[in-house]
Write an enzyme that holds these catalytic residues in place. Structure first.
Site, PDB file in Angstrom:
ATOM      1  N   LYS A  92       0.590  -1.225   0.042  1.00 16.10           N
ATOM      2  CA  LYS A  92      -0.017   0.012  -0.067  1.00 16.10           C
ATOM      3  C   LYS A  92       0.974   1.372  -0.080  1.00 16.10           C
ATOM      4  CE  LYS A  92      -2.784  -0.992   3.332  1.00 16.10           C
ATOM      5  NZ  LYS A  92      -4.198  -1.477   4.214  1.00 16.10           N
ATOM      6  N   GLU A 125      -0.775  -1.831   9.997  1.00 18.46           N
ATOM      7  CA  GLU A 125      -0.510  -0.828   9.227  1.00 18.46           C
ATOM      8  C   GLU A 125      -1.714   0.738   8.907  1.00 18.46           C
ATOM      9  OE1 GLU A 125       0.302  -2.471   5.268  1.00 18.46           O
ATOM     10  OE2 GLU A 125       0.846  -4.303   6.601  1.00 18.46           O
ATOM     11  N   HIS A 139      -0.872   5.258   9.877  1.00 20.93           N
ATOM     12  CA  HIS A 139      -0.598   6.251   8.989  1.00 20.93           C
ATOM     13  C   HIS A 139      -2.127   7.476   9.971  1.00 20.93           C
ATOM     14  CE1 HIS A 139      -0.599   5.223   5.102  1.00 20.93           C
ATOM     15  NE2 HIS A 139      -0.733   3.886   5.666  1.00 20.93           N
TER      16      HIS A 139
HETATM   17  P1  NAD Z   1      -2.588 -10.500   8.487  1.00 19.10           P
HETATM   18  O1  NAD Z   1      -1.459 -10.053   9.367  1.00 19.10           O
HETATM   19  O2  NAD Z   1      -4.593 -11.144   8.655  1.00 19.10           O
HETATM   20  O3  NAD Z   1      -1.568 -12.139   7.833  1.00 19.10           O
HETATM   21  C1  NAD Z   1      -0.016 -11.678   8.004  1.00 19.10           C
HETATM   22  C2  NAD Z   1       0.499 -13.320   7.258  1.00 19.10           C
HETATM   23  O4  NAD Z   1       1.832 -12.759   7.146  1.00 19.10           O
HETATM   24  C3  NAD Z   1       0.360 -13.947   8.906  1.00 19.10           C
HETATM   25  O5  NAD Z   1      -0.143 -15.640   7.901  1.00 19.10           O
HETATM   26  C4  NAD Z   1       1.790 -13.803   8.897  1.00 19.10           C
HETATM   27  O6  NAD Z   1       2.098 -15.282  10.244  1.00 19.10           O
HETATM   28  C5  NAD Z   1       2.777 -13.944   7.939  1.00 19.10           C
HETATM   29  N1  NAD Z   1       3.860 -13.791   7.944  1.00 19.10           N
HETATM   30  C6  NAD Z   1       4.629 -12.456   8.773  1.00 19.10           C
HETATM   31  N2  NAD Z   1       5.660 -12.444   9.202  1.00 19.10           N
HETATM   32  C7  NAD Z   1       5.841 -13.322   8.521  1.00 19.10           C
HETATM   33  C8  NAD Z   1       7.687 -13.908   8.080  1.00 19.10           C
HETATM   34  N3  NAD Z   1       8.457 -13.490   8.783  1.00 19.10           N
HETATM   35  N4  NAD Z   1       7.630 -15.386   7.263  1.00 19.10           N
HETATM   36  C9  NAD Z   1       6.218 -16.063   6.909  1.00 19.10           C
HETATM   37  N5  NAD Z   1       5.142 -15.376   7.112  1.00 19.10           N
HETATM   38  C10 NAD Z   1       4.972 -14.373   8.126  1.00 19.10           C
HETATM   39  O7  NAD Z   1      -2.251  -9.684   7.276  1.00 19.10           O
HETATM   40  P2  NAD Z   1      -3.874  -9.295   6.333  1.00 19.10           P
HETATM   41  O8  NAD Z   1      -4.263  -8.052   6.961  1.00 19.10           O
HETATM   42  O9  NAD Z   1      -4.299 -10.084   5.452  1.00 19.10           O
HETATM   43  O10 NAD Z   1      -2.917  -8.648   5.005  1.00 19.10           O
HETATM   44  C11 NAD Z   1      -1.447  -8.776   4.455  1.00 19.10           C
HETATM   45  C12 NAD Z   1      -0.975  -7.576   3.694  1.00 19.10           C
HETATM   46  O11 NAD Z   1      -2.075  -6.736   2.491  1.00 19.10           O
HETATM   47  C13 NAD Z   1      -1.037  -6.256   4.466  1.00 19.10           C
HETATM   48  O12 NAD Z   1       0.469  -5.203   4.215  1.00 19.10           O
HETATM   49  C14 NAD Z   1      -2.076  -5.151   4.331  1.00 19.10           C
HETATM   50  O13 NAD Z   1      -1.980  -3.530   4.652  1.00 19.10           O
HETATM   51  C15 NAD Z   1      -1.584  -5.686   3.297  1.00 19.10           C
HETATM   52  N6  NAD Z   1      -3.641  -4.971   2.081  1.00 19.10           N
HETATM   53  C16 NAD Z   1      -3.749  -4.448   1.453  1.00 19.10           C
HETATM   54  C17 NAD Z   1      -5.325  -3.887   1.171  1.00 19.10           C
HETATM   55  C18 NAD Z   1      -5.179  -2.950  -0.578  1.00 19.10           C
HETATM   56  O14 NAD Z   1      -6.037  -2.693  -0.989  1.00 19.10           O
HETATM   57  N7  NAD Z   1      -3.643  -2.684  -1.224  1.00 19.10           N
HETATM   58  C19 NAD Z   1      -6.086  -4.084   1.763  1.00 19.10           C
HETATM   59  C20 NAD Z   1      -5.975  -4.933   2.643  1.00 19.10           C
HETATM   60  C21 NAD Z   1      -4.611  -5.084   2.855  1.00 19.10           C
END
Ligand code: NAD
Length: 315
Positions: free
Chosen positions: A107, A177, A181
């Site tokens: 993002k 995240e 902001h």
């Molecule tokens: P989440 O916290 O639910 O899941 C993250 C996953 O990553 C977990 O399974 C965690 O165990 C794993 N993880 C963390 N560190 C790790 C490592 N070192 N090795 C392996 N796995 C690891 O996250 P989420 O809410 O699903 O969001 C994921 C990303 O998507 C975030 O960066 C979020 O900002 C982004 N996102 C973007 C949008 C968009 O519109 N562009 C919208 C929503 C979320």
């Protein structure tokens, strides 16, 4: 037809949604997935219930890297705290010689700028990375590219998103995240917060986060594509409700410009209120993953943004 084999990095809110969505597709299967504590590989394909069988690992990303010849596409659904985290993971894949495609839902403008620096190494590996393929940036910034076609000059692009989730625990990275902001918070401060700190903050705000002037890469992606001439012309804000699945406000992208006849007008793209964040992020990420494979097949390599190409439809 051989199914597209996908590795999903991260098995949180978006990673799980990806498993559910791919299960409904004929053209692809998820063969590898990891979270911070473990990983799983299955040639047959992985479903949501298989997540109970993750093999514990101290470096689960390293395990997925070792499996690099078993898949052709990666969806990175990892937290990006700090900004360097996902670019660092991608560097590891590049160093190991992975030649395939990647999409992500990154993002922040800073994070996408770091990704752009990997262009020549990605090219060397004959890889394609399409960055910022979620909802914003992603679906909404791509819609802005289409909307801009009616105008000679674009004055501004205004993105207002609304997301409702019933529990912040299901999307921990997204919430942290978003907190980063808020006025007075930074990426590092949000990363350092304990779960209790997050709970306390959300208790004070009745579970809602109201965000303004977010540092979102929609700006740089729309500038690179030529929609706007200054990053300041894009503004992104939103309302996140962490206690109700219903969207607190509708998500809209409004692009205002002037036509060749001198008429000032706006195009507006509104997401259906029933569509969830997961549907609007993972859907585009998979559509762009198919586009990235198309680019690789046509020998076009390197880093691109979601505003550079139309996503395809993964059937
Ligand atoms: P989440 O916290 O639910 O899941 C993250 C996953 O990553 C977990 O399974 C965690 O165990 C794993 N993880 C963390 N560190 C790790 C490592 N070192 N090795 C392996 N796995 C690891 O996250 P989420 O809410 O699903 O969001 C994921 C990303 O998507 C975030 O960066 C979020 O900002 C982004 N996102 C973007 C949008 C968009 O519109 N562009 C919208 C929503 C979320």
């Amino acid at each position: 037809m051989d199914k597209i084999k996908i590795a999903v990095l991260g098995a949180g809110g978006l990673g799980k949604a990806c498993l559910e969505i791919v299960a409904k597709k004929k053209e692809a299967k998820v063969v590898a997935i990891c979270n911070s504590g473990g990983y799983l590989y299955s040639k047959k394909g992985i479903s949501l219930k298989d997540l109970d069988r993750l093999k514990p690992s101290k470096d689960s990303i390293g395990e997925i890297i070792r499996l690099k010849d078993e898949f052709e596409g990666i969806f990175a659904a990892l937290p990006n705290l700090p900004n360097e985290f996902v670019p660092g993971v991608v560097k590891r894949f590049i160093k190991a010689g992975y030649s395939g495609v990647y999409t992500c839902a990154l993002k922040r403008t800073t994070a996408i700028k770091l990704m752009m620096k990997l262009d020549s190494s990605l090219k060397k590996n004959k890889s394609v990375y399409i960055a910022g393929c979620g909802a914003t940036p992603g679906l909404l910034s791509a819609a802005a590219v289409l909307a801009a076609q009616s105008f000679i000059k674009v004055e501004d692009v205004n993105i207002r998103w609304g997301v409702g989730i019933s529990n912040w625990n299901a999307y921990r990275a997204t919430i942290r995240e978003d907190i980063a902001h808020l006025p007075g918070y930074t990426v590092n401060r949000a990363k350092r917060m304990t779960d209790r700190d997050v709970d306390r903050l959300l208790n004070r705000t009745d579970g809602k986060l109201v965000l303004r002037n977010m540092e979102h890469a929609d700006d740089i992606l729309l500038k690179n594509t030529g929609v706007i001439d200054s990053l300041k012309k894009v503004s992104v804000g939103g309302v996140m409700d962490t206690r109700h699945a219903k969207k607190p406000v509708s998500t809209t992208m409004t692009l205002t410009g002037t036509t060749f006849e001198g008429k000032k007008s706006s195009h507006r793209f509104i997401l259906g209120d029933e569509t969830s964040m997961a549907a609007n992020v993972v859907g585009p990420a998979l559509g762009y993953l198919k586009r990235a494979l198309w680019l690789k097949k046509h020998k076009i390599h390197g880093i691109f943004g979601s505003t550079d190409f139309m996503p395809m439809i993964l059937r």
